[in-house]
Design a protein around this motif. Structure first.
Motif, PDB file in Angstrom:
ATOM      1  N   PRO A 157       0.487  -4.696  -3.480  1.00 58.85           N
ATOM      2  CA  PRO A 157      -0.389  -5.122  -2.452  1.00 58.85           C
ATOM      3  C   PRO A 157      -0.858  -6.443  -2.433  1.00 58.85           C
ATOM      4  N   GLU A 198      -3.418  -9.313   0.601  1.00 57.85           N
ATOM      5  CA  GLU A 198      -3.726  -9.802   1.910  1.00 57.85           C
ATOM      6  C   GLU A 198      -2.736 -10.181   3.058  1.00 57.85           C
ATOM      7  N   ASN A 201      -3.039  -2.656   1.277  1.00 52.98           N
ATOM      8  CA  ASN A 201      -4.489  -3.289   1.188  1.00 52.98           C
ATOM      9  C   ASN A 201      -5.268  -2.899   0.046  1.00 52.98           C
ATOM     10  N   SER A 257      -0.383  -4.864   9.257  1.00 58.75           N
ATOM     11  CA  SER A 257      -1.417  -4.849  10.450  1.00 58.75           C
ATOM     12  C   SER A 257      -0.780  -5.072  11.795  1.00 58.75           C
ATOM     13  N   PHE A 306      -0.491  -7.298   3.904  1.00 63.63           N
ATOM     14  CA  PHE A 306      -1.496  -6.315   4.756  1.00 63.63           C
ATOM     15  C   PHE A 306      -1.558  -6.930   6.137  1.00 63.63           C
ATOM     16  N   SER A 307      -1.756  -8.103   6.184  1.00 62.76           N
ATOM     17  CA  SER A 307      -1.818  -8.855   7.455  1.00 62.76           C
ATOM     18  C   SER A 307      -0.829  -8.803   8.382  1.00 62.76           C
ATOM     19  N   THR A 360      -5.702  -4.096  -2.970  1.00 59.94           N
ATOM     20  CA  THR A 360      -5.449  -5.233  -3.666  1.00 59.94           C
ATOM     21  C   THR A 360      -6.062  -5.217  -4.982  1.00 59.94           C
TER      22      THR A 360
END
Length: 294
Positions: free
Chosen positions: A156, A158, A108, A165, A161-162, A110
């Motif tokens: 990194p 988004e 994350n 997660s 990271f999604s 970024t």
């Protein structure tokens, strides 16, 4: 952790080093000390990339606790960017970033093009684009040849990271980040060569080095291996991590045996001496950097 050797950063092309970072995490004071030791190595080697420490938000860098002293040391002496994180409630579908998964928060970050979760290896930042790069855990000897999370190069984003997660929610806390990363990237990650990037301390105790050397016919030379290695992973089945206590008798029994040099008719104790040196050096550096109260 034990940093051994690295080419100087000034041998690399001119790049904007503020776009790259070494990211370490610490979920308690013991691992905070380990992280500060690693940052000291980065500082001594002159790495130009940023340094970022993820740590629990209840650690106060302003108070007189051990945690506060180590955080201030990292920030003032080694130019570390302190990034407190708060554990989240796992209810209502929100990921809880507990100690097993804290390292994955690097996905994350970024604000950086690339982040690396181990010691000074600046040239890795310049690899071709890929969400992640990891070496194989050669010491496991598994036909699945899993990657190790001991050394991870992350790009990194988004999107990634999604993905991470979402994956974390399907794993038990005991699984840890290695299982998450292998489940997501086991077939697609760039494979970093374990030589020269990682070697386990137990390799210096072993009598069979085929997995590390890549062939049972290759010649094992402990000094040459140590000279080429970039990162030594403290991993011994017979002894505890160096920040924990191993009974003296257990430690003495576990130390590598000397081999016989048939050409010179003498004992070769180099592997034993190097192995003992790993633990002696760690203890000395820990006391010097973190103090005698740990």
């Amino acid at each position: 952790m034990c940093l051994l050797r690295s080419p100087p950063s000034d041998s690399l092309p001119d790049i904007d080093w503020s776009k790259y970072a070494y990211v370490l995490s610490a979920h308690n004071v013991v691992y905070l000390c380990n992280a500060v030791m690693a940052f000291e190595s980065l500082h001594q080697l002159g790495s130009q990339a940023d340094k970022v420490l993820l740590y629990p938000s209840d650690f106060d860098s302003e108070d007189k606790s051990i945690e506060g002293r180590l955080l201030r040391k990292a920030q003032t002496e080694y130019n570390v960017n302190l990034m407190p994180i708060r554990e989240q409630d796992q209810q209502h579908g929100v990921v809880s970033w507990e100690e097993s998964y804290t390292k994955l928060l690097a996905f994350n970050l970024t604000q950086y093009n690339r982040v690396l979760t181990r010691q000074e290896m600046d040239e890795l930042f310049l690899l071709e684009d890929s969400p992640i790069a990891m070496p194989r855990a050669y010491w496991l000897g598994s036909s699945l040849r899993p990657r190790t999370s001991s050394l991870v190069l992350i790009q990194p984003s988004e999107t990634e990271f999604s993905r991470v997660s979402a994956a974390v929610q399907h794993f038990a806390r005991a699984d840890g980040e290695a299982e998450v990363l292998n489940s997501l990237y086991g077939e697609t990650a760039i494979v970093l060569p374990h030589r020269p990037y990682i070697v386990c301390t137990e390799e210096f105790r072993s009598t069979n080095h085929a997995a590390y050397l890549g062939s049972r016919h290759a010649t094992w030379d402990p000094e040459s291996v140590l000279q080429e290695a970039r990162y030594v992973k403290y991993s011994d089945s017979q002894v505890a991590k160096p920040w924990l206590k191993t009974p003296r008798k257990v430690f003495e029994k576990a130390q590598p045996a000397c081999s016989v040099d048939t050409t010179a008719s003498t004992l070769d104790c180099r592997a034993r001496d190097l192995w003992l040196g790993f633990y002696t050096e760690f203890a000395e550096r820990r006391k010097r950097i973190c103090g005698s109260d740990l």
